[in-house]
Scaffold this motif. Structure first.
Motif, PDB file in Angstrom:
ATOM      1  N   GLY A  58       6.604  10.462   3.027  1.00 28.16           N
ATOM      2  CA  GLY A  58       7.732  10.119   2.536  1.00 28.16           C
ATOM      3  C   GLY A  58       7.427   9.235   1.204  1.00 28.16           C
ATOM      4  N   ASN A  59       6.191   9.029   0.875  1.00 28.96           N
ATOM      5  CA  ASN A  59       6.049   8.031  -0.652  1.00 28.96           C
ATOM      6  C   ASN A  59       5.973   9.169  -1.512  1.00 28.96           C
ATOM      7  OD1 ASN A  59       5.341   6.260  -2.385  1.00 28.96           O
ATOM      8  ND2 ASN A  59       3.191   6.012  -1.399  1.00 28.96           N
ATOM      9  N   PRO A  60       7.104   9.226  -2.528  1.00 30.92           N
ATOM     10  CA  PRO A  60       6.956  10.028  -3.570  1.00 30.92           C
ATOM     11  C   PRO A  60       6.009   9.582  -4.678  1.00 30.92           C
ATOM     12  CG  PRO A  60       8.878   8.645  -3.705  1.00 30.92           C
ATOM     13  CD  PRO A  60       8.192   8.363  -2.444  1.00 30.92           C
ATOM     14  N   HIS A  61       5.493   8.506  -4.730  1.00 36.18           N
ATOM     15  CA  HIS A  61       4.572   7.868  -5.923  1.00 36.18           C
ATOM     16  C   HIS A  61       3.055   8.094  -5.767  1.00 36.18           C
ATOM     17  CE1 HIS A  61       8.162   5.659  -6.597  1.00 36.18           C
ATOM     18  NE2 HIS A  61       8.069   4.893  -5.478  1.00 36.18           N
ATOM     19  N   VAL A  62       2.937   9.223  -4.672  1.00 36.73           N
ATOM     20  CA  VAL A  62       1.392   9.490  -4.498  1.00 36.73           C
ATOM     21  C   VAL A  62       1.173  10.713  -5.605  1.00 36.73           C
ATOM     22  CG1 VAL A  62      -0.414   9.955  -3.076  1.00 36.73           C
ATOM     23  CG2 VAL A  62       1.418   8.589  -2.414  1.00 36.73           C
ATOM     24  N   VAL A  63      -0.006  10.650  -6.049  1.00 38.17           N
ATOM     25  CA  VAL A  63      -0.512  11.807  -6.900  1.00 38.17           C
ATOM     26  C   VAL A  63      -1.332  12.743  -5.840  1.00 38.17           C
ATOM     27  CG1 VAL A  63      -2.316  12.805  -8.546  1.00 38.17           C
ATOM     28  CG2 VAL A  63      -0.893  10.671  -9.153  1.00 38.17           C
ATOM     29  N   ARG A  64      -0.877  13.983  -5.578  1.00 43.28           N
ATOM     30  CA  ARG A  64      -1.544  14.755  -4.414  1.00 43.28           C
ATOM     31  C   ARG A  64      -2.533  15.670  -4.879  1.00 43.28           C
ATOM     32  NH1 ARG A  64       0.633  12.191   0.402  1.00 43.28           N
ATOM     33  NH2 ARG A  64       2.835  11.735  -0.393  1.00 43.28           N
ATOM     34  N   PRO A 220      -0.701  -4.647   3.681  1.00 46.20           N
ATOM     35  CA  PRO A 220       0.769  -4.162   3.359  1.00 46.20           C
ATOM     36  C   PRO A 220       0.646  -3.371   2.259  1.00 46.20           C
ATOM     37  CG  PRO A 220       0.478  -6.492   3.912  1.00 46.20           C
ATOM     38  CD  PRO A 220      -0.784  -6.125   3.683  1.00 46.20           C
ATOM     39  N   HIS A 221       1.471  -2.142   2.228  1.00 49.64           N
ATOM     40  CA  HIS A 221       1.566  -1.188   1.174  1.00 49.64           C
ATOM     41  C   HIS A 221       3.242  -1.442   0.741  1.00 49.64           C
ATOM     42  CE1 HIS A 221       1.884   1.882  -1.684  1.00 49.64           C
ATOM     43  NE2 HIS A 221       0.433   2.484  -1.342  1.00 49.64           N
ATOM     44  N   PRO A 222       3.534  -1.780  -0.711  1.00 52.41           N
ATOM     45  CA  PRO A 222       5.054  -2.152  -0.838  1.00 52.41           C
ATOM     46  C   PRO A 222       5.743  -0.829  -0.856  1.00 52.41           C
ATOM     47  CG  PRO A 222       3.478  -2.316  -2.858  1.00 52.41           C
ATOM     48  CD  PRO A 222       2.501  -2.255  -1.535  1.00 52.41           C
ATOM     49  N   ASP A 223       5.118   0.042  -0.807  1.00 52.02           N
ATOM     50  CA  ASP A 223       5.940   1.417  -0.866  1.00 52.02           C
ATOM     51  C   ASP A 223       6.056   2.091   0.669  1.00 52.02           C
ATOM     52  OD1 ASP A 223       6.275   1.646  -3.544  1.00 52.02           O
ATOM     53  OD2 ASP A 223       4.551   2.659  -3.998  1.00 52.02           O
ATOM     54  N   THR A 224       5.770   1.304   1.599  1.00 53.08           N
ATOM     55  CA  THR A 224       5.868   1.697   2.991  1.00 53.08           C
ATOM     56  C   THR A 224       6.851   0.948   3.970  1.00 53.08           C
ATOM     57  OG1 THR A 224       4.172   0.493   3.752  1.00 53.08           O
ATOM     58  CG2 THR A 224       3.310   2.592   2.967  1.00 53.08           C
ATOM     59  N   PRO A 225       7.520   1.506   4.834  1.00 48.27           N
ATOM     60  CA  PRO A 225       8.680   0.760   5.688  1.00 48.27           C
ATOM     61  C   PRO A 225       7.977  -0.356   6.170  1.00 48.27           C
ATOM     62  CG  PRO A 225       8.454   3.164   6.198  1.00 48.27           C
ATOM     63  CD  PRO A 225       7.441   3.070   5.223  1.00 48.27           C
ATOM     64  N   LEU A 226       6.560  -0.286   6.742  1.00 49.37           N
ATOM     65  CA  LEU A 226       6.256  -1.441   7.480  1.00 49.37           C
ATOM     66  C   LEU A 226       6.008  -2.847   6.542  1.00 49.37           C
ATOM     67  CD1 LEU A 226       5.131  -2.023  10.540  1.00 49.37           C
ATOM     68  CD2 LEU A 226       2.834  -1.483   9.914  1.00 49.37           C
ATOM     69  N   TYR A 227       5.896  -2.505   5.355  1.00 47.27           N
ATOM     70  CA  TYR A 227       5.907  -3.780   4.421  1.00 47.27           C
ATOM     71  C   TYR A 227       7.162  -4.658   4.647  1.00 47.27           C
ATOM     72  CZ  TYR A 227       5.443  -6.026  -0.110  1.00 47.27           C
ATOM     73  OH  TYR A 227       4.948  -6.944  -1.134  1.00 47.27           O
ATOM     74  N   HIS A 228       8.176  -4.170   5.029  1.00 54.33           N
ATOM     75  CA  HIS A 228       9.523  -5.068   5.371  1.00 54.33           C
ATOM     76  C   HIS A 228       9.736  -5.294   6.546  1.00 54.33           C
ATOM     77  CE1 HIS A 228      10.395  -3.754   1.093  1.00 54.33           C
ATOM     78  NE2 HIS A 228      10.075  -2.522   1.730  1.00 54.33           N
ATOM     79  N   VAL A 229       8.723  -5.168   7.387  1.00 53.62           N
ATOM     80  CA  VAL A 229       8.817  -5.463   8.981  1.00 53.62           C
ATOM     81  C   VAL A 229       8.029  -6.844   9.347  1.00 53.62           C
ATOM     82  CG1 VAL A 229       8.141  -4.876  11.287  1.00 53.62           C
ATOM     83  CG2 VAL A 229       8.957  -3.073   9.723  1.00 53.62           C
ATOM     84  N   PRO A 230       9.000  -7.830   9.849  1.00 51.26           N
ATOM     85  CA  PRO A 230       8.459  -9.071   9.958  1.00 51.26           C
ATOM     86  C   PRO A 230       7.526  -9.329  10.952  1.00 51.26           C
ATOM     87  CG  PRO A 230      10.592  -9.074  10.866  1.00 51.26           C
ATOM     88  CD  PRO A 230      10.259  -7.842  10.274  1.00 51.26           C
ATOM     89  N   ASN A 231       6.619 -10.337  10.789  1.00 53.03           N
ATOM     90  CA  ASN A 231       5.458 -10.675  12.072  1.00 53.03           C
ATOM     91  C   ASN A 231       6.263 -11.126  13.026  1.00 53.03           C
ATOM     92  OD1 ASN A 231       3.182  -9.803  10.720  1.00 53.03           O
ATOM     93  ND2 ASN A 231       3.033 -11.565   9.620  1.00 53.03           N
ATOM     94  N   LEU A 232       5.333 -11.366  14.312  1.00 55.44           N
ATOM     95  CA  LEU A 232       5.980 -11.924  15.497  1.00 55.44           C
ATOM     96  C   LEU A 232       5.760 -13.450  15.013  1.00 55.44           C
ATOM     97  CD1 LEU A 232       3.496 -10.181  18.080  1.00 55.44           C
ATOM     98  CD2 LEU A 232       6.302 -10.158  17.681  1.00 55.44           C
TER      99      LEU A 232
END
Ligand code: SAH
Ligand code: SF4
Length: 335
Positions: A58-64, A220-232
């Motif tokens: 789902g990350n369109p910014h990667v050179v494959r 944390p990678h800014p182009d991924t969903p987990l970047y926006h998930v808060p810590n406990l």
């Protein structure tokens, strides 16, 4: 060690005695040599959508990219010239882009033409594919289980059913039954990872009788969903720090004195000046210099700030040898 003792070690004010104990055990059981394995990042193509990883589909910014057979042989020749003894072929997961029959052919050619031993890290492929590669001559397989906590694993791996078996623990068992030496491991500081979960991860290394244990901080990678998930809340959340990764590494060594444990790229990446050395003095006995052709390294961005990007191969080896020479009790030797 019990759950409580491990928990105490993770929280201790001064980790130095823990590091010392792990370093002593490493020397006693694995000797003074550092094993070097040449890391080849074979392809940045991946069909999975792990919520933490920059290579997710789902990350369109990667050179494959995918290396050619000839490029892979050249990497293995370089490993041979550097007397590394082993190459680790790592990639995203894709049966169409990385066909099993092609990998089998690459394994046969590397074995035949360079004599290098082969470790694979190609994700959750099928038992038939694992068997084919084992027959072709691959000896080791690395597949981190990331976290042993199934609800947390399912929350960062879209499509995984939290009520079924942990898919990566299941694969590790299959790999072992096929005669591979197997490596598992975790990320330290995944948002939502509590200290109790990390203790269970550390106990799981031991339960699985792993031959190799690879662990590093979550970055944390800014182009991924987990970047926006808060810590406990702070008291519960495992921090994604070099200190916590080193404590986990030391505990992994103490509980698994004979395992091969690398000082990982992620640890060096969050602490570029001393991460590598810290890992090698708190229990690690393996280091994996990056042999990926320079022009592809930037594209293999699992997380931001990954070291080795833009560093030419020869320079990388020079830095590496200079680093080890400070640790004068270490001697390089073949894997
Ligand atoms: N596709 C294969 C191999 C490549 S990923 C696989 O998934 O096994 C290799 C490892 O990189 C993963 O197991 C994960 O632990 C690590 N990784 C990926 N994204 C990361 C991130 N944001 N921070 C730290 N480690 C990460
Ligand atoms: Fe693909 Fe591995 Fe990244 Fe998951 S961790 S997206 S399988 S490369």
């Amino acid at each position: 060690m019990t759950h409580t003792q491990i928990l105490e070690a993770l929280h201790a004010e001064d980790p130095t005695p823990l590091y010392q104990q792990a370093d002593n055990l490493r020397r006693e059981h694995m000797g003074d040599g550092i094993k070097l394995r040449g890391l080849v990042e074979l392809s940045s193509v991946c069909v999975r959508n792990c919520t933490y990883c920059g290579l997710r589909v789902g990350n369109p910014h990667v050179v494959r990219y995918t290396l050619t057979t000839e490029e892979l042989i050249t990497c293995a020749q370089q490993a041979q010239a550097l007397h590394l003894g082993t190459v680790v072929l790592q990639a995203g997961e894709s049966t169409s882009n990385i066909p099993a029959s092609w990998i089998a052919e690459v394994i046969r050619r590397i074995r035949g033409e360079t004599g290098q031993r082969i470790t694979l890290s190609l994700g959750e492929r099928s038992p038939d594919e694992f068997a084919l590669w084992r027959e072709a001559g691959a000896e080791r397989y690395l597949l981190r289980f990331e976290t042993s906590n199934l609800p947390l694993f399912a929350s960062i791996h879209p499509g995984v059913d939290p009520h079924k078996e942990h898919p990566r623990l299941q694969r590790l068992r299959i790999l072992k039954s096929l005669g591979y030496e197997v490596g598992g491991g975790v990320m330290i500081g995944i948002p939502g990872q509590s200290y109790d979960m990390l203790v269970e991860d550390i106990l799981t290394f031991n339960r699985l009788h792993l031959d190799m244990i690879g662990l590093g901080p979550y970055i944390p990678h800014p182009d991924t969903p987990l970047y926006h998930v808060p810590n406990l809340p702070e008291a519960k959340q495992v921090p994604a720090t070099a200190d916590m990764a080193c404590r986990t590494l030391a505990l992994a060594r103490i509980l698994n004195p004979h395992a091969n444990i690398p000082s990982t790229t992620a640890l060096s990446s969050i602490d570029p000046l001393s991460g590598r050395r810290k890992g090698l003095t708190c229990g690690a006995n393996v280091f994996m210099p990056n042999l990926t052709p320079t022009q592809y390294r930037k594209a293999y961005a699992l997380y931001p700030g990954k070291i080795c990007v833009n560093i030419p191969d020869a320079d990388d080896m020079t830095h590496l040898l200079a680093d080890f020479s400070h640790l004068n009790r270490f001697h390089l030797h073949d894997a």
